[in-house]
Scaffold this active site. Structure first.
Site, mmCIF file in Angstrom:
data_model
loop_
_atom_site.group_PDB
_atom_site.id
_atom_site.type_symbol
_atom_site.label_atom_id
_atom_site.label_comp_id
_atom_site.label_asym_id
_atom_site.label_seq_id
_atom_site.Cartn_x
_atom_site.Cartn_y
_atom_site.Cartn_z
ATOM 1 N N SER A 190 68.114 13.155 55.203
ATOM 2 C CA SER A 190 68.633 14.296 55.962
ATOM 3 C C SER A 190 67.650 14.582 57.090
ATOM 4 O O SER A 190 66.479 14.189 57.011
ATOM 5 C CB SER A 190 68.710 15.513 55.032
ATOM 6 O OG SER A 190 68.813 16.701 55.790
ATOM 7 N N TYR A 203 65.115 22.079 49.529
ATOM 8 C CA TYR A 203 65.864 20.876 49.948
ATOM 9 C C TYR A 203 64.970 19.974 50.791
ATOM 10 O O TYR A 203 64.905 18.761 50.573
ATOM 11 C CB TYR A 203 67.093 21.324 50.730
ATOM 12 C CG TYR A 203 67.994 20.214 51.230
ATOM 13 C CD1 TYR A 203 68.852 19.539 50.362
ATOM 14 C CD2 TYR A 203 68.022 19.859 52.578
ATOM 15 C CE1 TYR A 203 69.700 18.538 50.825
ATOM 16 C CE2 TYR A 203 68.867 18.862 53.054
ATOM 17 C CZ TYR A 203 69.706 18.212 52.173
ATOM 18 O OH TYR A 203 70.536 17.226 52.633
HETATM 19 N N1 NAP Z 1 76.777 17.060 54.862
HETATM 20 C C1 NAP Z 1 75.697 17.120 55.615
HETATM 21 O O1 NAP Z 1 75.638 17.839 56.625
HETATM 22 C C2 NAP Z 1 74.509 16.257 55.284
HETATM 23 C C3 NAP Z 1 73.521 16.123 56.277
HETATM 24 C C4 NAP Z 1 72.403 15.368 56.000
HETATM 25 C C5 NAP Z 1 72.274 14.737 54.790
HETATM 26 N N2 NAP Z 1 73.234 14.868 53.839
HETATM 27 C C6 NAP Z 1 73.030 14.168 52.574
HETATM 28 O O2 NAP Z 1 74.108 13.263 52.414
HETATM 29 C C7 NAP Z 1 74.339 13.043 51.027
HETATM 30 C C8 NAP Z 1 75.824 13.230 50.737
HETATM 31 O O3 NAP Z 1 76.151 14.570 51.032
HETATM 32 P P1 NAP Z 1 77.660 15.040 51.344
HETATM 33 O O4 NAP Z 1 77.613 15.721 52.643
HETATM 34 O O5 NAP Z 1 78.608 13.938 51.099
HETATM 35 O O6 NAP Z 1 77.795 16.193 50.244
HETATM 36 P P2 NAP Z 1 78.925 16.493 49.170
HETATM 37 O O7 NAP Z 1 80.274 16.240 49.720
HETATM 38 O O8 NAP Z 1 78.591 17.851 48.645
HETATM 39 O O9 NAP Z 1 78.629 15.402 48.051
HETATM 40 C C9 NAP Z 1 77.477 15.486 47.244
HETATM 41 C C10 NAP Z 1 77.627 14.488 46.126
HETATM 42 O O10 NAP Z 1 76.486 14.583 45.255
HETATM 43 C C11 NAP Z 1 76.977 14.694 43.925
HETATM 44 N N3 NAP Z 1 76.080 15.406 43.042
HETATM 45 C C12 NAP Z 1 75.501 16.604 43.248
HETATM 46 N N4 NAP Z 1 74.816 16.963 42.149
HETATM 47 C C13 NAP Z 1 74.983 15.955 41.242
HETATM 48 C C14 NAP Z 1 74.535 15.737 39.929
HETATM 49 N N5 NAP Z 1 73.800 16.625 39.274
HETATM 50 N N6 NAP Z 1 74.902 14.593 39.300
HETATM 51 C C15 NAP Z 1 75.671 13.682 39.925
HETATM 52 N N7 NAP Z 1 76.135 13.828 41.176
HETATM 53 C C16 NAP Z 1 75.784 14.967 41.812
HETATM 54 C C17 NAP Z 1 78.275 15.475 44.070
HETATM 55 O O11 NAP Z 1 79.031 15.368 42.893
HETATM 56 P P3 NAP Z 1 80.247 16.421 42.619
HETATM 57 O O12 NAP Z 1 81.373 15.920 43.476
HETATM 58 O O13 NAP Z 1 80.505 16.275 41.159
HETATM 59 O O14 NAP Z 1 79.753 17.763 43.018
HETATM 60 C C18 NAP Z 1 78.867 14.761 45.263
HETATM 61 O O15 NAP Z 1 79.440 13.539 44.873
HETATM 62 C C19 NAP Z 1 73.433 14.019 50.286
HETATM 63 O O16 NAP Z 1 72.273 13.349 49.852
HETATM 64 C C20 NAP Z 1 73.065 15.043 51.349
HETATM 65 O O17 NAP Z 1 71.816 15.647 51.068
HETATM 66 C C21 NAP Z 1 74.358 15.610 54.078
#
Ligand code: NAP
Length: 318
Positions: A190, A203
């Site tokens: 991130s 975070y």
């Molecule tokens: N969205 C952004 O703006 C952004 C920006 C920079 C970096 N990121 C990074 O990109 C990655 C993906 O994020 P995203 O945006 O796709 O977010 P998201 O849609 O909220 O997806 C997060 C994923 O992590 C899983 N997860 C969370 N806690 C968990 C646990 N205890 N055990 C197993 N799985 C778990 C969630 O499972 P559930 O579906 O069961 O909740 C979901 O599949 C993350 O590492 C995030 O930090 C995101």
């Protein structure tokens, strides 16, 4: 597994493909069957795409020794993870989709693997049967905003466990399989992994730790053929970003964020980088987000802040 589209095979797993000389078809002398080669893999020179019609035949045993390159993706039910699983499946890779919700995993292509990353001690057993793995993508993530003065210990613990300790433990458990395949490890990090802003401490600490994990692992595995990369997306239009914007008290403006598919495509490019290159870090920001100086945190774009207000522009140290 793919429900359509071509499948990708690595030459070393296709017994007769070593004889491949650019011809349109390959003949397996063992079975007498010919395989139609559509094109060579653009990334990893030794791959060939074989027409799915023939790939299906191969699964019935006509071509022994064929193995589909396999990628394991955590956070498969999330926005970026889901896009990546679909992209990989469409490219013909075998996918192991990891999530904690079996019903939502069942909606995805690939082989589902249920695991809760809040319990890293369960992960080694969960992946015990995997003995070769071409790619491991750590895409799961957890975020709760809050001032240091307010964040209770369980919230700190969840950040450090889900975002850092679980990826470390899963990587440890899968390293023999990754070494066997000279595979890739990609950590979806991130902007917060490069700079920490107010209300993002837990975070950002977990993501900066994740960068350190990647850097150490890359150095340790330099001789094993395992390549290690960190990808640092800015704000991306997913459920996580919706939650972040709500916590920030701001509007969720999807058109201003990266698309999950765009981040997934960047991860795929890293996974398919040619063997002569190691992609150490990739920083992605929404186009037009302004200069990447110290801006608001994180998961998000660095907007124009005063240049002195913080460290680290998006320039990663390799
Ligand atoms: N969205 C952004 O703006 C952004 C920006 C920079 C970096 N990121 C990074 O990109 C990655 C993906 O994020 P995203 O945006 O796709 O977010 P998201 O849609 O909220 O997806 C997060 C994923 O992590 C899983 N997860 C969370 N806690 C968990 C646990 N205890 N055990 C197993 N799985 C778990 C969630 O499972 P559930 O579906 O069961 O909740 C979901 O599949 C993350 O590492 C995030 O930090 C995101």
């Amino acid at each position: 597994m793919s429900k359509g589209g071509p499948r990708w095979f690595e030459a070393r797993w296709v017994a007769r493909l070593e004889q491949y000389n650019g011809a349109q078809t390959l003949r397996d002398p063992g079975s007498g069957h010919s395989f139609a080669v559509q094109r060579l893999c653009p990334g990893r020179g030794k791959c060939a795409v074989i027409h799915p019609k023939f790939a299906r035949a191969s699964r019935t045993g006509l071509c022994q020794g064929v193995r589909v390159a396999t990628m394991l993706v955590t956070g498969a039910t999330g926005g970026i993870g889901r896009a990546l699983v679909r992209l990989l499946d469409g490219r013909g890779y075998g996918v192991i989709a990891v999530g904690r919700n079996a019903a939502r995993l069942a909606e995805l292509p690939g082989r589902p693997l249920v695991a809760d990353l809040r319990r890293p001690e369960t992960l080694a057993a969960a992946v015990a049967g995997i003995d070769r793995l071409d790619g491991l993508v750590h895409c799961a993530g957890f975020v709760r905003l809050g001032a240091v003065a307010d964040i209770p210990y369980p919230v700190w613990a969840e950040h450090l466990t889900v975002n850092l300790a679980a990826p470390a433990e899963l990587t440890r458990a899968l390293l023999p399989a990754l070494r066997a395949a000279r595979g890739r490890v990609v950590f979806v990090n991130s902007g917060a992994g490069l700079r920490a802003n107010p209300h993002w401490s837990a975070y950002a600490a977990s993501k900066q730790g994740l960068r350190a994990l990647a850097d150490s692992l890359r150095a340790e595995e330099a001789g094993s053929g395992v390549r290690v990369s960190s990808v640092f997306p800015g704000r991306t239009a997913t459920a996580m970003q919706r939650g972040v914007r709500a916590a920030e008290g701001g509007e969720y403006r999807e058109s201003e964020y990266l698309r999950a598919e765009t981040v997934a495509a960047a991860v795929l490019a890293v996974l398919e980088a040619p063997d002569d290159a190691e992609v150490t870090e990739v920083v992605l920001r929404p186009a037009g987000a302004g200069p990447a100086t110290a801006g608001p945190a994180t998961a998000g774009p660095a907007t124009a802040g005063p240049a002195t207000a913080g460290p680290a522009s998006a320039g990663p140290a390799t």
